[in-house]
Scaffold this active site. Structure first.
Site, PDB file in Angstrom:
ATOM      1  CG  ASP A  35      -1.980  -1.033   1.191  1.00 17.94           C
ATOM      2  OD1 ASP A  35      -1.997  -1.806   0.202  1.00 17.94           O
ATOM      3  OD2 ASP A  35      -2.794  -1.099   2.133  1.00 17.94           O
ATOM      4  CE1 TYR A  82      -2.726   1.803  -6.759  1.00 13.74           C
ATOM      5  CE2 TYR A  82      -3.495   3.190  -4.949  1.00 13.74           C
ATOM      6  CZ  TYR A  82      -3.673   2.656  -6.212  1.00 13.74           C
ATOM      7  OH  TYR A  82      -4.790   2.986  -6.937  1.00 13.74           O
ATOM      8  CB  SER A 104     -37.004  -4.976 -14.743  1.00 13.80           C
ATOM      9  OG  SER A 104     -38.217  -5.156 -15.394  1.00 13.80           O
ATOM     10  CD  GLU A 141     -24.545 -13.518 -14.764  1.00 12.69           C
ATOM     11  OE1 GLU A 141     -25.174 -12.486 -14.413  1.00 12.69           O
ATOM     12  OE2 GLU A 141     -23.996 -13.651 -15.859  1.00 12.69           O
ATOM     13  CE  LYS A 186     -32.975  -9.440  -9.520  1.00 11.98           C
ATOM     14  NZ  LYS A 186     -33.135  -8.388  -8.526  1.00 11.98           N
ATOM     15  CG  ASP A 232     -31.001  -6.158  -3.006  1.00 14.25           C
ATOM     16  OD1 ASP A 232     -31.506  -5.670  -4.033  1.00 14.25           O
ATOM     17  OD2 ASP A 232     -31.623  -6.357  -1.952  1.00 14.25           O
ATOM     18  NE  ARG A 257     -34.459  -0.326 -14.963  1.00 13.89           N
ATOM     19  CZ  ARG A 257     -35.320  -1.198 -14.521  1.00 13.89           C
ATOM     20  NH1 ARG A 257     -35.017  -1.920 -13.497  1.00 13.89           N
ATOM     21  NH2 ARG A 257     -36.470  -1.340 -15.085  1.00 13.89           N
ATOM     22  CE1 TYR A 276     -26.895  -6.332 -15.660  1.00 19.14           C
ATOM     23  CE2 TYR A 276     -26.337  -6.103 -13.328  1.00 19.14           C
ATOM     24  CZ  TYR A 276     -27.067  -5.708 -14.447  1.00 19.14           C
ATOM     25  OH  TYR A 276     -27.977  -4.687 -14.332  1.00 19.14           O
ATOM     26  CB  CYS A 322     -44.482  14.711  25.730  1.00 19.27           C
ATOM     27  SG  CYS A 322     -42.783  14.092  25.657  1.00 19.27           S
ATOM     28  CB  CYS A 378     -41.521  16.878  28.929  1.00 16.58           C
ATOM     29  SG  CYS A 378     -42.444  17.362  27.449  1.00 16.58           S
ATOM     30  CB  CYS A 396     -43.135  16.291  22.441  1.00 10.82           C
ATOM     31  SG  CYS A 396     -42.858  17.345  23.879  1.00 10.82           S
ATOM     32  CB  CYS A 439     -39.474  17.918  25.428  1.00 10.51           C
ATOM     33  SG  CYS A 439     -39.490  16.134  25.717  1.00 10.51           S
TER      34      CYS A 439
HETATM   35  S1  IVH Z   1     -29.203  -9.090 -15.953  1.00 11.54           S
HETATM   36  C1  IVH Z   1     -32.210  -7.849 -19.156  1.00 11.54           C
HETATM   37  N1  IVH Z   1     -27.684 -10.015 -14.010  1.00 11.54           N
HETATM   38  O1  IVH Z   1     -31.499  -7.031 -11.206  1.00 11.54           O
HETATM   39  C2  IVH Z   1     -31.539  -8.415 -17.980  1.00 11.54           C
HETATM   40  N2  IVH Z   1     -29.244  -8.286 -13.493  1.00 11.54           N
HETATM   41  O2  IVH Z   1     -34.578  -6.918 -11.889  1.00 11.54           O
HETATM   42  C3  IVH Z   1     -30.846  -7.387 -17.234  1.00 11.54           C
HETATM   43  N3  IVH Z   1     -29.172  -7.535 -11.175  1.00 11.54           N
HETATM   44  O3  IVH Z   1     -31.924  -3.928 -12.611  1.00 11.54           O
HETATM   45  C4  IVH Z   1     -30.352  -7.772 -15.924  1.00 11.54           C
HETATM   46  N4  IVH Z   1     -27.567  -8.877 -10.509  1.00 11.54           N
HETATM   47  O4  IVH Z   1     -29.664  -4.304 -11.684  1.00 11.54           O
HETATM   48  C5  IVH Z   1     -28.667  -9.153 -14.353  1.00 11.54           C
HETATM   49  N5  IVH Z   1     -26.272 -10.895 -12.412  1.00 11.54           N
HETATM   50  C6  IVH Z   1     -27.222 -10.036 -12.753  1.00 11.54           C
HETATM   51  C7  IVH Z   1     -27.796  -9.131 -11.822  1.00 11.54           C
HETATM   52  C8  IVH Z   1     -28.813  -8.284 -12.237  1.00 11.54           C
HETATM   53  C9  IVH Z   1     -28.409  -7.920 -10.157  1.00 11.54           C
HETATM   54  C10 IVH Z   1     -30.231  -6.493 -11.111  1.00 11.54           C
HETATM   55  C11 IVH Z   1     -30.144  -5.500 -12.212  1.00 11.54           C
HETATM   56  C12 IVH Z   1     -31.545  -5.254 -12.699  1.00 11.54           C
HETATM   57  C13 IVH Z   1     -32.364  -6.077 -11.783  1.00 11.54           C
HETATM   58  C14 IVH Z   1     -33.420  -6.771 -12.598  1.00 11.54           C
END
Ligand code: IVH
Length: 553
Positions: A35, A38, A84, A115, A117, A119, A138, A227, A420, A423, A438, A443
């Site tokens: 580090d 770097y 989506s 893969e 998904k 969050d 998006r 992805y 409250c 108080c 309140c 208070c």
């Molecule tokens: S593919 C047309 N791959 O899930 C397909 N999405 O509800 C496009 N997400 O808004 C999505 N991990 O942000 C894909 N491995 C993954 C993902 C992924 C998370 C999210 C993505 C999208 C939402 C879809």
């Protein structure tokens, strides 16, 4: 003065080196240098760029610390809409999706890529001539926000890719997220300075990339997995998703090592089940898996229905929920005087964590969900901070449950009115607001929290004034409000039992030092409703002084 060509050459060399080490560290997680080394390279480059600003470019590794703040984000049109995903929640639903897909594909044997998904939030990154040109959210799928400056601060996003192998113009998509550890750290810091906590890593990630000040984004330990390749112009790219991911990996993008190419739906189900068991051990939060048809040609033929592709599906993990008894609804008084209802629960273990209390947002919410005292309720840990009450299990009611009314709860018989709980002050509910307050500005619950907030780390940062000191100062009548802090004398403090000369002198000094805090900190410290740290920055920049702000219309 040095030869400008030499300087330019040296800058370019340092950038190449730093980009490489950055890639080793943040993408491959396998650094080659220390580090300290770097940092040394980074400082050397920073110095050259400061001395020769004509050579500073936005894709320099030094720019990861964040550019100047903006007033608002620009708009970016997505040439190819961001879609989506449809969801399935069970093996039956997955099998049904598979059957439909095989049929549409003309009965052919299919290969998939599975893969996680993650969050977080979806972003689209456009590269032109090997350089990151635009990064966008998006948005509504067709138009997103231009958050390029913020995304540049994420170390695992390459600012430049090898020009020879990359298409002259292309777009990749991925998920920006905050790993659990970074999320916990961020919330700990926010708690220490009295800021509202993020409910889950997704909100924290979304809040972080939508900062108007990229320097704030730069401090958040965000990460990304790519992805998908959106589009590529001027160069042929692989014809399966799996190979495309390997290709993007070779260009320097971060690809999730848990992605798998699978030959049958049985293998997909096994992959899913394996991660249902193991997902708690992942460094990030995943809410399911995404199954994609591997052949891009077939993806094209399968196409879309509405906003969802037919060639991919999200297979969601079961939520971490539990049921328990809601013993009582308690009321706490917040800094701005809000009366906050919360659920006092029969302790229950949900996903390995014992939960005794849960958030109930406000009376309207409690009524809408029909949550009653004595109910058996469903508890959910969304992300991992404050658990919430999802709703009652109405079938378990005995008839003894009590509907909730905040005014009834805080009704004071002696006074003959709601009061409250701290108080005894009068309760008000301002027109159009969901919260009750309140109304007594003096208070003690509010006064103490205001004092604590004023002195907290993100505000005036007066070490030595925490919970117990605030309570003491108020109790002893040494201060009535925050302004009184500045007329405290050493003798008054030293008289206090246990508080010696020295600590009294120290406290007076820290209070004195706090006068040097920037205006934004002071505005934030005042604890005005709806004015958080970021709004305070905006107000300070716009009005320049407290008088300026006070005389604004
Ligand atoms: S593919 C047309 N791959 O899930 C397909 N999405 O509800 C496009 N997400 O808004 C999505 N991990 O942000 C894909 N491995 C993954 C993902 C992924 C998370 C999210 C993505 C999208 C939402 C879809």
């Amino acid at each position: 003065m040095a030869d400008l060509d030499d300087v330019k050459e040296k800058i370019s060399e340092l950038r190449t080196q730093l980009d490489h080490h950055n890639y080793r560290y943040y993408v491959l997680d396998s650094p080659e240098i220390s580090d300290a080394e770097y940092d040394r390279l980074m400082r050397e480059l920073g110095k050259l760029e400061a001395d020769y600003p004509q050579f500073l470019t936005p894709d320099s590794p030094t720019q990861r610390v964040g550019a100047a703040p903006v007033e608002a984000f620009g708009v970016v049109d997505h040439p190819l809409p961001l879609l989506s995903l449809g969801n399935v929640f069970s093996q039956e639903e997955l099998t049904a999706w598979y059957a439909r897909t095989v049929k549409l594909a003309g009965g052919k044997q299919l290969s998939f890529v599975a893969e996680h998904k993650i969050d977080g939030l979806a972003v689209a990154l456009t590269y032109v001539d090997g350089r990151l040109a635009t990064g966008a959210t998006r948005g509504d799928g067709l138009r997103g926000e231009d958050i390029t400056q913020n995304l540049r601060t994420i170390r695992s996003i390459p600012l430049a890719v090898s020009g020879k192998e990359a298409p002259p113009r292309f777009e990749v998509r991925g998920e920006v997220f905050l790993p659990r550890e970074g999320f916990r750290k961020l919330n700990r810091e926010r708690e220490a300075v009295g800021l509202a906590l993020f409910a889950n890593p997704r909100n924290a990630a979304a809040g972080s990339v939508r900062q108007l000040d990229p320097r704030i984004t730069a401090q958040r330990p965000l990460d990304i997995y790519i992805y998908m390749l959106g589009y590529a112009e001027g160069k042929t790219t692989p014809d399966t998703h799996w190979e495309t991911m390997a290709y993007l990996g070779s260009l320097g993008f971060k690809i999730n090592p848990h992605n798998r190419k699978l030959g049958s739906i049985k293998e997909v189900e096994d992959y899913y089940q394996g991660w249902v068991e193991q997902k708690a051990g992942l460094p990030y939060e995943a809410d399911g898996i995404v199954v994609k048809v591997d052949s891009l040609e077939l993806q094209g033929r399968l196409g879309y229905v509405g906003r969802e592709p037919r060639w991919a599906i999200a297979y969601k993990f079961p939520a971490v929920q539990g049921t328990t008894q809601l013993k009582e609804i308690g009321i706490s008084v917040g800094r701005t005087g809000t009366l906050n209802p919360y659920a006092i629960l029969e302790p229950v273990s949900v996903g390995g964590v014992t939960i005794k209390q849960a958030a109930l947002h406000n009376e309207d919410d409690i009524r809408r969900k029909d949550i009653r005292e004595g109910d058996t309720v469903i508890i959910q840990r969304a992300g991992e901070v404050i658990p919430e009450v999802v709703g009652p299990v109405a079938s378990k009611r005995s008839g003894q449950e009590k509907e909730f009314s905040l005014l009834e709860k805080v009704f004071d018989k002696d006074k003959g009115r709601p009061a409250c709980p701290v108080c005894g002050g009068e309760i008000v509910r301002p027109e159009g607001e969901v919260m009750y307050y309140c109304s007594n500005a003096a208070c003690p619950a509010q006064a103490q929290q205001r004092l604590e907030h004023f002195a907290s780390r993100g505000a005036m940062d007066i070490r030595g004034i925490g919970e117990s000191q605030s309570a003491m100062l108020l109790r002893e009548g040494l201060v009535k409000d925050v302004a009184d802090l500045y007329s405290l004398r050493k003798e008054q403090l030293a008289k206090r039992e246990r508080a010696g000369e020295k600590s009294a002198a120290n406290l007076i000094k820290t209070i004195e030092d706090s006068k040097k805090r920037p205006l934004a900190r002071l505005i934030f410290a005042l604890g005005i409703r709806h004015v958080g740290a970021e709004m305070a920055e905006v107000l300070a920049r716009r009005f320049g002084s407290l008088d300026g702000l006070a005389s604004a219309s």
